[in-house]
Design an enzyme around this catalytic site. Structure first.
Site, PDB file in Angstrom:
ATOM      1  N   GLU A   1      -5.730  -4.411  10.797  1.00 36.41           N
ATOM      2  CA  GLU A   1      -4.513  -3.517  10.784  1.00 36.41           C
ATOM      3  C   GLU A   1      -4.854  -2.656  12.165  1.00 36.41           C
ATOM      4  O   GLU A   1      -5.762  -1.886  12.183  1.00 36.41           O
ATOM      5  CB  GLU A   1      -4.554  -2.740   9.756  1.00 36.41           C
TER       6      GLU A   1
ATOM      7  N   GLY B   1       2.318   2.476  10.796  1.00 33.91           N
ATOM      8  CA  GLY B   1       3.387   3.300  10.516  1.00 33.91           C
ATOM      9  C   GLY B   1       4.200   3.713  11.915  1.00 33.91           C
ATOM     10  O   GLY B   1       4.720   5.008  11.798  1.00 33.91           O
TER      11      GLY B   1
ATOM     12  N   SER C   1       3.249  -1.876  10.544  1.00 36.64           N
ATOM     13  CA  SER C   1       4.680  -1.948  10.798  1.00 36.64           C
ATOM     14  C   SER C   1       5.292  -3.163  10.363  1.00 36.64           C
ATOM     15  O   SER C   1       6.175  -3.645  11.137  1.00 36.64           O
ATOM     16  CB  SER C   1       4.849  -1.657  12.126  1.00 36.64           C
TER      17      SER C   1
ATOM     18  N   ASN D   1       0.783  -1.180  -0.087  1.00 36.23           N
ATOM     19  CA  ASN D   1       0.176  -0.190   0.145  1.00 36.23           C
ATOM     20  C   ASN D   1       0.895   1.376  -0.043  1.00 36.23           C
ATOM     21  O   ASN D   1       1.300   1.408   1.058  1.00 36.23           O
ATOM     22  CB  ASN D   1      -0.878   0.048   1.127  1.00 36.23           C
ATOM     23  N   TRP D   2       1.155   1.816  -1.236  1.00 41.81           N
ATOM     24  CA  TRP D   2       2.038   2.897  -1.208  1.00 41.81           C
ATOM     25  C   TRP D   2       1.398   4.308  -0.703  1.00 41.81           C
ATOM     26  O   TRP D   2       2.047   5.367  -0.613  1.00 41.81           O
ATOM     27  CB  TRP D   2       2.559   3.038  -2.639  1.00 41.81           C
ATOM     28  N   LYS D   3       0.153   4.274  -0.330  1.00 42.48           N
ATOM     29  CA  LYS D   3      -0.694   5.523   0.081  1.00 42.48           C
ATOM     30  C   LYS D   3      -0.504   6.553  -1.027  1.00 42.48           C
ATOM     31  O   LYS D   3      -0.377   6.526  -2.018  1.00 42.48           O
ATOM     32  CB  LYS D   3      -0.276   5.754   1.513  1.00 42.48           C
TER      33      LYS D   3
ATOM     34  N   HIS E   1      -9.500   1.032   4.765  1.00 40.38           N
ATOM     35  CA  HIS E   1      -8.188   1.377   5.324  1.00 40.38           C
ATOM     36  C   HIS E   1      -8.544   2.496   6.413  1.00 40.38           C
ATOM     37  O   HIS E   1      -9.336   3.301   6.206  1.00 40.38           O
ATOM     38  CB  HIS E   1      -7.239   1.892   4.558  1.00 40.38           C
TER      39      HIS E   1
HETATM   40  P1  PGA Z   1       2.809   0.479   7.607  1.00 39.80           P
HETATM   41  O1  PGA Z   1       1.349   0.783   6.838  1.00 39.80           O
HETATM   42  O2  PGA Z   1       3.398  -0.663   7.121  1.00 39.80           O
HETATM   43  O3  PGA Z   1       3.690   1.587   7.196  1.00 39.80           O
HETATM   44  O4  PGA Z   1       2.838   0.486   9.131  1.00 39.80           O
HETATM   45  C1  PGA Z   1       0.502  -0.372   6.945  1.00 39.80           C
HETATM   46  C2  PGA Z   1      -0.776   0.207   6.376  1.00 39.80           C
HETATM   47  O5  PGA Z   1      -1.388   1.267   6.527  1.00 39.80           O
HETATM   48  O6  PGA Z   1      -1.452  -0.365   5.304  1.00 39.80           O
END
Ligand code: PGA
Length: 220
Positions: free
Chosen positions: A145, A151, A183, A9-11, A96
């Site tokens: 999640e 993050g 993470s 997921n590159w956001k 999400h």
């Molecule tokens: P992260 O994000 O791996 O940077 O914690 C995961 C996500 O939000 O899908």
């Protein structure tokens, strides 16, 4: 060996040039083991670039989107309908926690999005922050999640992720795969995917460079 789904997921990151650079490096890696399926979800503007590259080089990868419109095609300024996303993508991340929190997505809106995905041939990857969150009946892939793990560098424990996964399956017999996200990095991915009830991972930060994402995949 069980099948694993590894989702990037590159956001809201990467220009289309950065996307191309990523895929050029990524394409140099040897084929993944056959039990591993990789889905990359770039930002919308890079989705066509990613999709064209994957097709041209015949890469064993799927492209996903990070969201779809809660409506069909039509007069919805700024939105991308499932029918349009489907031209380039096969998967869609739905619900999400960043979208629930920052864009006010409600359970009803998310149920509508799941129906639209399925109606137009996109496979939804439905994100939940805990086992109590509503999950639309047709959903087959759920990503657990926990918000505090996203993050932060502080992942949940694999044992707790397994427990939450079990609860989700108990309450939703239609769910076929449970992923863990929050993470996940190369150094901890193995501890999650080795849990019997975890079928893969959803990866944010560690999917942003070809090097770190390939390292993570190779540790699965
Ligand atoms: P992260 O994000 O791996 O940077 O914690 C995961 C996500 O939000 O899908």
């Amino acid at each position: 060996m069980k099948d694993l789904l590894i989702v990037a997921n590159w956001k809201s990151n990467k220009t289309s040039k950065d996307t191309l650079n990523f895929f050029e490096k990524f394409a140099l890696s040897p084929d993944f083991p056959t039990n591993i399926k990789v889905v990359i979800c770039p930002s919308y503007l890079s989705v066509p670039t990613a999709s064209a590259f994957v097709k041209e080089k015949n890469l064993n990868l799927e492209i996903g989107v990070q969201n779809i419109s809660p409506f069909e095609v039509g007069a919805y300024t700024g939105e991308v309908a499932a029918e349009l996303a489907r031209e380039f993508a096969t998967y869609a991340i739905i619900g999400h926690s960043e979208r629930r929190k920052n864009f006010g997505e409600t359970d009803q809106m998310l149920a509508d999005k799941v129906s639209l995905c399925l109606g137009f041939g996109l496979t939804p990857i439905f994100c939940v922050p805990n086992a109590e969150t509503a999950i639309p009946e047709q959903v087959k892939i759920v990503a657990y999640e926990p918000i505090e793990a996203i993050g932060t560098g502080e992942p949940d424990t694999p044992e707790n992720a397994e427990k939450v996964g079990e609860k989700i399956r108990q309450n939703h017999p239609g769910v076929e795969k449970v992923l863990y996200g929050g993470s996940v990095i190369a150094d901890n991915v193995d501890s999650f995917v080795k849990m019997p009830g975890i079928d893969g991972v959803l990866v944010g930060g560690a999917s942003l460079t070809a090097e770190s994402f390939l390292m993570l995949i190779n540790k699965c």
